[in-house]
Design a protein around this motif. Structure first.
Motif, mmCIF file in Angstrom:
data_model
loop_
_atom_site.group_PDB
_atom_site.id
_atom_site.type_symbol
_atom_site.label_atom_id
_atom_site.label_comp_id
_atom_site.label_asym_id
_atom_site.label_seq_id
_atom_site.Cartn_x
_atom_site.Cartn_y
_atom_site.Cartn_z
ATOM 1 N N ARG A 35 29.749 10.733 29.878
ATOM 2 C CA ARG A 35 30.064 12.049 30.431
ATOM 3 C C ARG A 35 31.540 12.116 30.817
ATOM 4 N N GLN A 36 32.024 11.070 31.495
ATOM 5 C CA GLN A 36 33.420 11.061 31.904
ATOM 6 C C GLN A 36 34.361 11.058 30.705
ATOM 7 N N VAL A 37 34.010 10.303 29.679
ATOM 8 C CA VAL A 37 34.849 10.261 28.475
ATOM 9 C C VAL A 37 34.883 11.634 27.806
ATOM 10 N N LEU A 38 33.716 12.225 27.610
ATOM 11 C CA LEU A 38 33.659 13.527 26.940
ATOM 12 C C LEU A 38 34.319 14.621 27.769
ATOM 13 N N TYR A 39 33.904 14.744 29.013
ATOM 14 C CA TYR A 39 34.425 15.802 29.877
ATOM 15 C C TYR A 39 35.902 15.599 30.173
ATOM 16 N N GLY A 40 36.243 14.410 30.618
ATOM 17 C CA GLY A 40 37.621 14.132 31.006
ATOM 18 C C GLY A 40 38.607 14.227 29.864
ATOM 19 N N SER A 41 38.278 13.640 28.730
ATOM 20 C CA SER A 41 39.223 13.659 27.611
ATOM 21 C C SER A 41 39.361 15.057 27.020
ATOM 22 N N CYS A 42 38.263 15.784 26.924
ATOM 23 C CA CYS A 42 38.356 17.168 26.430
ATOM 24 C C CYS A 42 39.199 18.016 27.382
ATOM 25 N N ARG A 43 38.885 17.932 28.659
ATOM 26 C CA ARG A 43 39.576 18.741 29.667
ATOM 27 C C ARG A 43 41.072 18.446 29.673
ATOM 28 N N MET A 44 41.428 17.171 29.757
ATOM 29 C CA MET A 44 42.846 16.808 29.820
ATOM 30 C C MET A 44 43.557 17.063 28.497
ATOM 31 N N GLY A 45 42.882 16.745 27.405
ATOM 32 C CA GLY A 45 43.494 16.959 26.092
ATOM 33 C C GLY A 45 43.751 18.418 25.790
ATOM 34 N N ILE A 46 42.783 19.265 26.080
ATOM 35 C CA ILE A 46 42.950 20.701 25.815
ATOM 36 C C ILE A 46 44.018 21.289 26.727
ATOM 37 N N TYR A 47 44.002 20.906 28.007
ATOM 38 C CA TYR A 47 45.011 21.421 28.940
ATOM 39 C C TYR A 47 46.416 20.997 28.500
ATOM 40 N N SER A 48 46.585 19.735 28.149
ATOM 41 C CA SER A 48 47.900 19.244 27.701
ATOM 42 C C SER A 48 48.358 19.970 26.450
ATOM 43 N N TRP A 49 47.423 20.180 25.530
ATOM 44 C CA TRP A 49 47.747 20.886 24.289
ATOM 45 C C TRP A 49 48.171 22.327 24.581
ATOM 46 N N LEU A 50 47.433 23.016 25.430
ATOM 47 C CA LEU A 50 47.779 24.396 25.778
ATOM 48 C C LEU A 50 49.121 24.461 26.507
ATOM 49 N N LEU A 51 49.379 23.508 27.373
ATOM 50 C CA LEU A 51 50.641 23.457 28.105
ATOM 51 C C LEU A 51 51.813 23.251 27.149
ATOM 52 N N GLU A 52 51.660 22.311 26.222
ATOM 53 C CA GLU A 52 52.716 22.064 25.229
ATOM 54 C C GLU A 52 52.932 23.276 24.327
#
Length: 173
Positions: A22-39
């Motif tokens: 759960r942490q891998v799926l939720y955390g990596s999706c959340r952080m990855g998508i946010y970083s991508w949108l920010l960039e």
């Protein structure tokens, strides 16, 4: 009493594999998508407003939470299985075993059972955590207290301060 009755694997660590997944799926999706949108927003050259960061946090948190819901369902089932009477226990051996039984017995849709409240909670939490962290980091970098570009101590003190402020705000939200 859990250890005495069920041991380490089925008692203390029941659902641990689901919790990690759960942490891998939720955390990596959340952080990855946010970083991508920010960039993506930074590439346009505009200053990113706090409101925009909050929206990006909502989107990334919602998607990440939706992706992590099947692991959350498995975590709840695996964790509560030992509390059932022996005749009603499923005795799941892993997350994959739990998912296979859910799909076989209840259908695919049950992997996302309870997704709506989980996604709503995650949008508020992620919106606050991610936007406040970004905003605090930007503020602290411009203050100069953490060295040029916030790199004093390899950026770790900056990150600790920013996430502490964000965690407080998320708790209040």
């Amino acid at each position: 009493s859990i250890y005495k009755n069920h041991g380490v694997g089925q008692g203390l660590y029941a659902g641990l594999s689901a919790a990690y997944l759960r942490q891998v799926l939720y955390g990596s999706c959340r952080m990855g998508i946010y970083s991508w949108l920010l960039e993506l927003q930074k590439q346009q050259g505009d200053t990113i407003s706090f409101a925009t960061k909050m929206v990006m946090g909502c989107v990334s948190g919602g998607i990440g939470s939706f992706c992590g819901t099947p692991a959350e369902v498995a975590l709840v089932r695996m964790g509560s299985d030992s509390k059932l009477p022996p005749a009603e226990r499923q005795n799941y051996t892993s997350v994959l075993d739990c998912w296979a039984r859910i799909v076989r017995e209840d259908g695919w849709a049950h992997l996302w059972r309870g997704a709506a409240p989980t996604v709503l909670r995650a949008t508020v939490l992620s919106s606050t955590l991610l936007s406040v962290t970004s905003e605090t980091k930007d503020f602290l970098i411009t203050s100069g207290y953490f060295g040029p570009q916030g790199q004093w101590g390899q950026g770790l003190p900056l990150l600790i301060c920013a996430t502490t402020v964000a965690s407080f705000c998320a708790t209040v939200a």
